[in-house]
Write an enzyme that holds these catalytic residues in place. Structure first.
Site, mmCIF file in Angstrom:
data_model
loop_
_atom_site.group_PDB
_atom_site.id
_atom_site.type_symbol
_atom_site.label_atom_id
_atom_site.label_comp_id
_atom_site.label_asym_id
_atom_site.label_seq_id
_atom_site.Cartn_x
_atom_site.Cartn_y
_atom_site.Cartn_z
ATOM 1 N N THR A 1 0.829 -1.202 0.000
ATOM 2 C CA THR A 1 0.000 0.000 0.000
ATOM 3 C C THR A 1 0.864 1.253 0.000
ATOM 4 O OG1 THR A 1 -1.479 1.268 1.422
ATOM 5 C CG2 THR A 1 -0.117 -0.335 2.524
ATOM 6 N N ASP A 2 0.286 2.348 -0.487
ATOM 7 C CA ASP A 2 1.001 3.639 -0.423
ATOM 8 C C ASP A 2 1.120 4.145 1.017
ATOM 9 O OD1 ASP A 2 -1.665 4.352 -0.011
ATOM 10 O OD2 ASP A 2 -1.759 5.809 -1.656
ATOM 11 N N GLU A 3 0.311 3.569 1.930
ATOM 12 C CA GLU A 3 0.333 4.085 3.309
ATOM 13 C C GLU A 3 1.662 3.846 4.004
ATOM 14 O OE1 GLU A 3 -2.923 3.506 5.870
ATOM 15 O OE2 GLU A 3 -4.399 3.548 4.261
ATOM 16 N N TYR B 1 -1.690 -0.568 11.074
ATOM 17 C CA TYR B 1 -1.897 -1.141 9.736
ATOM 18 C C TYR B 1 -0.696 -0.844 8.846
ATOM 19 C CZ TYR B 1 -3.300 -1.514 4.899
ATOM 20 O OH TYR B 1 -3.313 -1.802 3.551
ATOM 21 N N LYS C 1 2.366 -3.336 7.396
ATOM 22 C CA LYS C 1 2.607 -3.515 5.963
ATOM 23 C C LYS C 1 4.042 -3.088 5.612
ATOM 24 C CE LYS C 1 0.075 -4.471 3.018
ATOM 25 N NZ LYS C 1 -0.343 -5.781 2.400
HETATM 26 P P1 NAD Z 1 -9.695 -7.273 2.335
HETATM 27 O O1 NAD Z 1 -9.704 -6.994 3.796
HETATM 28 O O2 NAD Z 1 -10.923 -7.033 1.533
HETATM 29 O O3 NAD Z 1 -9.294 -8.806 2.096
HETATM 30 C C1 NAD Z 1 -8.275 -9.434 2.826
HETATM 31 C C2 NAD Z 1 -8.385 -10.937 2.596
HETATM 32 O O4 NAD Z 1 -7.322 -11.570 3.322
HETATM 33 C C3 NAD Z 1 -9.692 -11.537 3.113
HETATM 34 O O5 NAD Z 1 -10.228 -12.450 2.182
HETATM 35 C C4 NAD Z 1 -9.271 -12.264 4.384
HETATM 36 O O6 NAD Z 1 -10.098 -13.383 4.712
HETATM 37 C C5 NAD Z 1 -7.850 -12.677 4.027
HETATM 38 N N1 NAD Z 1 -7.016 -12.923 5.215
HETATM 39 C C6 NAD Z 1 -6.904 -12.146 6.328
HETATM 40 N N2 NAD Z 1 -6.057 -12.724 7.200
HETATM 41 C C7 NAD Z 1 -5.607 -13.860 6.608
HETATM 42 C C8 NAD Z 1 -4.686 -14.880 6.999
HETATM 43 N N3 NAD Z 1 -4.057 -14.849 8.181
HETATM 44 N N4 NAD Z 1 -4.437 -15.892 6.141
HETATM 45 C C9 NAD Z 1 -5.073 -15.948 4.930
HETATM 46 N N5 NAD Z 1 -5.963 -15.033 4.522
HETATM 47 C C10 NAD Z 1 -6.213 -13.996 5.343
HETATM 48 O O7 NAD Z 1 -8.455 -6.474 1.762
HETATM 49 P P2 NAD Z 1 -8.260 -5.770 0.340
HETATM 50 O O8 NAD Z 1 -8.780 -4.405 0.408
HETATM 51 O O9 NAD Z 1 -8.706 -6.703 -0.708
HETATM 52 O O10 NAD Z 1 -6.661 -5.664 0.311
HETATM 53 C C11 NAD Z 1 -5.873 -6.716 -0.226
HETATM 54 C C12 NAD Z 1 -4.399 -6.330 -0.145
HETATM 55 O O11 NAD Z 1 -4.191 -5.135 -0.885
HETATM 56 C C13 NAD Z 1 -3.912 -6.038 1.274
HETATM 57 O O12 NAD Z 1 -2.614 -6.566 1.388
HETATM 58 C C14 NAD Z 1 -3.898 -4.523 1.356
HETATM 59 O O13 NAD Z 1 -2.913 -4.084 2.260
HETATM 60 C C15 NAD Z 1 -3.535 -4.169 -0.070
HETATM 61 N N6 NAD Z 1 -4.013 -2.843 -0.523
HETATM 62 C C16 NAD Z 1 -5.324 -2.501 -0.380
HETATM 63 C C17 NAD Z 1 -5.762 -1.285 -0.873
HETATM 64 C C18 NAD Z 1 -7.212 -0.861 -0.752
HETATM 65 O O14 NAD Z 1 -7.544 0.276 -1.086
HETATM 66 N N7 NAD Z 1 -8.125 -1.712 -0.292
HETATM 67 C C19 NAD Z 1 -4.856 -0.409 -1.502
HETATM 68 C C20 NAD Z 1 -3.511 -0.794 -1.625
HETATM 69 C C21 NAD Z 1 -3.108 -2.025 -1.153
HETATM 70 O O1 DAU Z 2 -4.094 4.039 0.605
HETATM 71 C C1 DAU Z 2 -4.342 2.665 0.469
HETATM 72 C C2 DAU Z 2 -5.172 2.190 1.631
HETATM 73 O O2 DAU Z 2 -6.499 2.663 1.413
HETATM 74 C C3 DAU Z 2 -5.171 0.675 1.777
HETATM 75 O O3 DAU Z 2 -3.876 0.258 2.115
HETATM 76 C C4 DAU Z 2 -6.155 0.223 2.858
HETATM 77 O O4 DAU Z 2 -6.219 -1.186 2.881
HETATM 78 C C5 DAU Z 2 -7.519 0.799 2.550
HETATM 79 O O5 DAU Z 2 -8.420 0.471 3.596
HETATM 80 C C6 DAU Z 2 -7.438 2.305 2.385
HETATM 81 O O6 DAU Z 2 -7.131 2.951 3.637
HETATM 82 P P1 DAU Z 2 -7.891 4.287 4.107
HETATM 83 O O7 DAU Z 2 -7.795 4.388 5.588
HETATM 84 O O8 DAU Z 2 -7.466 5.438 3.282
HETATM 85 O O9 DAU Z 2 -9.378 3.862 3.619
HETATM 86 P P2 DAU Z 2 -10.832 4.089 4.197
HETATM 87 O O10 DAU Z 2 -11.776 3.599 3.152
HETATM 88 O O11 DAU Z 2 -11.000 3.540 5.567
HETATM 89 O O12 DAU Z 2 -10.951 5.667 4.304
HETATM 90 C C7 DAU Z 2 -10.738 6.526 3.186
HETATM 91 C C8 DAU Z 2 -10.816 7.977 3.695
HETATM 92 O O13 DAU Z 2 -12.169 8.257 4.093
HETATM 93 C C9 DAU Z 2 -9.960 8.227 4.916
HETATM 94 O O14 DAU Z 2 -9.425 9.541 4.831
HETATM 95 C C10 DAU Z 2 -10.938 8.139 6.092
HETATM 96 C C11 DAU Z 2 -12.217 8.640 5.477
HETATM 97 N N1 DAU Z 2 -13.480 8.063 6.024
HETATM 98 C C12 DAU Z 2 -13.580 6.711 6.119
HETATM 99 C C13 DAU Z 2 -14.761 6.137 6.557
HETATM 100 C C14 DAU Z 2 -14.884 4.632 6.699
HETATM 101 C C15 DAU Z 2 -14.555 8.907 6.321
HETATM 102 O O15 DAU Z 2 -14.479 10.151 6.212
HETATM 103 N N2 DAU Z 2 -15.726 8.337 6.737
HETATM 104 C C16 DAU Z 2 -15.877 6.989 6.877
HETATM 105 O O16 DAU Z 2 -16.975 6.531 7.267
#
Ligand code: NAD
Ligand code: DAU
Length: 331
Positions: free
Chosen positions: A120-122, A147, A151
């Site tokens: 992730t970019d975080e 988190y 990562k």
């Molecule tokens: P998600 O939470 O929707 O899915 C995570 C999956 O991992 C689930 O299916 C869960 O059951 C599985 N999991 C959790 N713990 C586990 C374990 N111990 N063993 C096996 N499986 C396990 O997450 P997502 O949003 O699909 O993110 C997927 C990946 O992409 C993550 O590594 C996250 O850090 C990265 N990522 C997410 C975003 C985003 O915006 N969502 C952006 C950049 C990177």
């Molecule tokens: O940047 C990549 C990341 O983006 C991934 O690594 C994470 O897995 C993914 O969850 C996401 O993280 P954020 O914390 O940015 O995502 P989230 O959807 O929780 O929130 C996006 C923005 O919106 C953040 O600034 C918080 C804000 N927010 C979130 C929720 C749930 C609100 O204002 N209201 C809300 O109810």
């Protein structure tokens, strides 16, 4: 290729499996997923081609060794992915995200297996709101939450495994994804489903925080490009020039769903809330020729709204418990 996709029952992983088996039926896919609250077996319903599902944890060394030994490449998505949950159970983030990645890398080392890590970019911390600076592959890691720190720990282990053990790794750091199958805890689906429930969306703090939005399919096409053509040992940043403040994203959701612009409420801010993320994706664009297909955010957003409207049976079971968790957090 025989691919082991960890976390393939979650949001991005499930979209990845559908994409790969739809467009590359020559690949064989095994999904390893622990089916936590975020993973759903039904997310993989309808996948065509050579596919197997294994329920289990990336922290289970024996199981991981067997699976990695029988695969050509690992694509590692599995994680605890939600910042807000890391206020409730922070240690599980380190277990899954950091320790789980170490277990997988150790198996990849033993078996000489190619390893792509989805990050992730975080991990780069926050940027100031003003100034236009963006993350680049050489930006120092500076995570700010359990988190992002868990990562970042995994990213460091990936780099170490490449250098110390010669594992053929690649790493990608992507910005905020949106699209189908995203859990209702995340910003965009939470607000869409609140509106569908007749409730007001919830904006943290003043809503000025900026995220760099990308459609999940564009992210996954970039992961595939890195897996197939990326240089081993390299890090690629993935983003689609999608910077928007949370206020702007919410305004777009309200407009797409035909609600008044003031149909939302401010709630308490997330403590330590990162101000801004932004990706400079020059490297992946120039080296691998990847470009996003969803260049118009509103088109992708409207399709996502339509998906949640059409799939209430998918999100409804998670909604009440998710909002209860937010009540505990006061937001
Ligand atoms: P998600 O939470 O929707 O899915 C995570 C999956 O991992 C689930 O299916 C869960 O059951 C599985 N999991 C959790 N713990 C586990 C374990 N111990 N063993 C096996 N499986 C396990 O997450 P997502 O949003 O699909 O993110 C997927 C990946 O992409 C993550 O590594 C996250 O850090 C990265 N990522 C997410 C975003 C985003 O915006 N969502 C952006 C950049 C990177
Ligand atoms: O940047 C990549 C990341 O983006 C991934 O690594 C994470 O897995 C993914 O969850 C996401 O993280 P954020 O914390 O940015 O995502 P989230 O959807 O929780 O929130 C996006 C923005 O919106 C953040 O600034 C918080 C804000 N927010 C979130 C929720 C749930 C609100 O204002 N209201 C809300 O109810």
């Amino acid at each position: 290729m025989r691919l082991l996709v960890t976390g393939g029952a979650g949001f991005i992983g499930a979209n990845f499996v559908h994409l790969v088996l739809r467009e590359h039926p020559e690949h064989e896919v095994t999904v390893l997923d622990a089916l936590t609250y975020a993973g759903r077996r039904e997310n993989l319903e309808g996948v065509a081609g050579s596919f197997r599902f294994v329920e289990g944890s990336v922290c289970d060394g024996g199981l991981v060794d067997d699976l990695v030994g029988a695969t050509d490449a690992v694509v590692h998505f599995a994680a605890e992915s939600h910042n807000d949950n890391s206020f409730l159970h922070p240690v599980s983030f380190v277990e899954t995200n950091t320790l789980g990645t170490a277990v997988l890398l150790d198996a990849a080392r033993r078996h000489g297996t190619r390893f792509h890590h989805v990050s992730t970019d975080e991990v780069y911390g926050e940027l100031p709101l003003e100034g236009g600076e963006r993350f680049r592959p050489d930006t120092p890691l500076a995570p700010t939450s359990f988190y992002s720190a868990s990562k970042a720990g995994a990213d460091l282990l990936v780099r170490a495994a490449a250098r110390q053990f010669g594992v053929a790794t690649t790493l990608s750091n992507c910005s905020n994804n949106y699209g189908p199958y995203q859990h209702v805890e995340k910003f965009i689906p939470r607000q869409i489903t609140n509106i569908l429930d007749g409730k007001r969306p919830k904006l943290y703090g003043d809503g000025r925080n900026v995220r760099d939005w990308i459609h999940v399919e564009d992210h996954n096409r970039a992961v595939l490009a890195v897996l197939e053509q990326g240089r081993v040992g390299e890090t690629y940043l993935i983003g689609a020039n999608g910077e928007r403040s949370n206020r702007e994203v919410l305004a777009a959701i309200l407009e797409v769903m035909g609600k008044e612009p003031d149909f939302f409420e401010h709630v308490a801010d997330r403590p330590g809330h990162d101000l801004r993320y932004a990706i400079d994706a020059t490297k992946i664009r120039d080296e691998l020729g990847w470009t996003p297909r969803y260049e118009d955010f509103r088109t992708g957003l409207a399709a996502t709204v339509a998906w949640y409207e059409a799939n209430e049976a998918w999100w409804r079971p998670e909604k009440r418990e998710t909002e209860a968790r937010y009540q505990t957090l006061g937001r």
